[in-house]
Design an enzyme around this catalytic site. Sequence first.
Site, short mmCIF file in Angstrom:
data_model
loop_
_atom_site.label_atom_id
_atom_site.label_comp_id
_atom_site.label_asym_id
_atom_site.label_seq_id
_atom_site.Cartn_x
_atom_site.Cartn_y
_atom_site.Cartn_z
N HIS A 54 -11.19 -10.15 0.91
CA HIS A 54 -12.18 -9.95 -0.16
C HIS A 54 -13.30 -9.01 0.25
O HIS A 54 -14.17 -8.66 -0.54
CB HIS A 54 -12.68 -11.27 -0.78
CG HIS A 54 -13.25 -12.29 0.16
ND1 HIS A 54 -14.42 -12.12 0.84
CD2 HIS A 54 -12.81 -13.53 0.49
CE1 HIS A 54 -14.68 -13.19 1.56
NE2 HIS A 54 -13.71 -14.07 1.38
N CYS A 57 0.81 -1.22 0.00
CA CYS A 57 0.00 0.00 0.00
C CYS A 57 0.85 1.27 0.00
O CYS A 57 0.39 2.32 -0.41
CB CYS A 57 -0.93 0.00 1.21
SG CYS A 57 -2.11 -1.37 1.17
#
Length: 397
Positions: A229, A183
């Site tokens: 997810h 990230c």
Amino acid sequence: AMAVAACVVLATAVAVWALTRTTKKKKKHPVILGMATGNPPYKVSQLEALAIAESCPECRGIKPVLARIYGNSRIDYRYMAVPDFSAAEKRNDERDPLFFPEDKSFRVPIETRLEKFREKALPLVTRICGEALKNADVEASEVGKVVVVSSTGFLGPGLDCELIKSLGLDRSVDRSLIGFMGCAAAINGFRVANDYAVLNDHKVSLLCCVELSSVHTTFDDNVNDAILHAIFADGCAAAVIGNTASRENLSGKMAITDTYGSLMQGTEDGITLSINENGISCVLSKYLPQYIAKNMGAYVDAFLAKNSLRRADLDFWAIHPGGRRIIEEAQNGLGLTADQAKYSWTVLKNYGNMLSPSVMFVLQLILNDKSMNHKRGIAFSFSPGVGAEGILIEVLD
């Protein structure tokens, strides 16, 4: 001989003095001349995504907690490059067929996933990089450096080569790839792009971050997988970087006055990336929010002290929207209010965690919010390690 030596010393001192005078007079900083952000076409609500997860045979054991995980995410929508998470009326199965097997096993070899990444990423990066050049009012011929950032797509030849062709860049362009830094990788990308831009007055750097987590979706029967997810998504961001000495009319542009990274001690389990036969995956430690809360105060204070600043001198904070707990614990560690983190909450709500482009989406919201009269702020994100990576920004008068 002594007289000659004295002359040499004097000449050197004069040269150094002259150099420091000119350096002081014209301190060069990298500056973001233009940015653009965007996403693949499939906009998926958390309810739609939850329905897919709940219907997956692999998720039988954790099915009772899925609604809570998705519901507590503070995410309303995410964008996906593959149509598999969208309702039938939002898809065109002939034009863009479903990617994952009909048995909902989500078992697809890594090679197939990376080929899908190539197919979906190329038009996306071409569009977003083209918009960034337009927003910066820069011609393709001025680009001397391309930096491509991704943890979800590894190709050779890569997107850097494709961008030279699709944007019509010079074939002698300098190219760098930043891979697998998670990230925080946009900040690492800025560092490389900044260095080139400061050293080359008549050229610019083009930074492109693209992540397509959707092509790596797997559904395993464990909570870590469910969190992945429930929060990860697809996105792309691009920035064109020049320098303050060689450009004019920079009012309102963001200059990057410094960068700073710090590897937190004893946090190796915090974020772990892996390349497996069934896709690229990530394990997030349950202690990650604590690591962030515990370390962010010292990290930010050290960064600011390096620039003779304090927290009170900042009027905006671009926190990586890595998930609900990530933003909350960054706030806690720094004593920030939800309002001070509002841009990060907005990106999380509307896009989810897009990995590297996410913090650039936050910066663009800040840049576009003219009501706040922003002057100075900080943007930071997190990489496997756990590393905190940040840039210090000044909005030019």
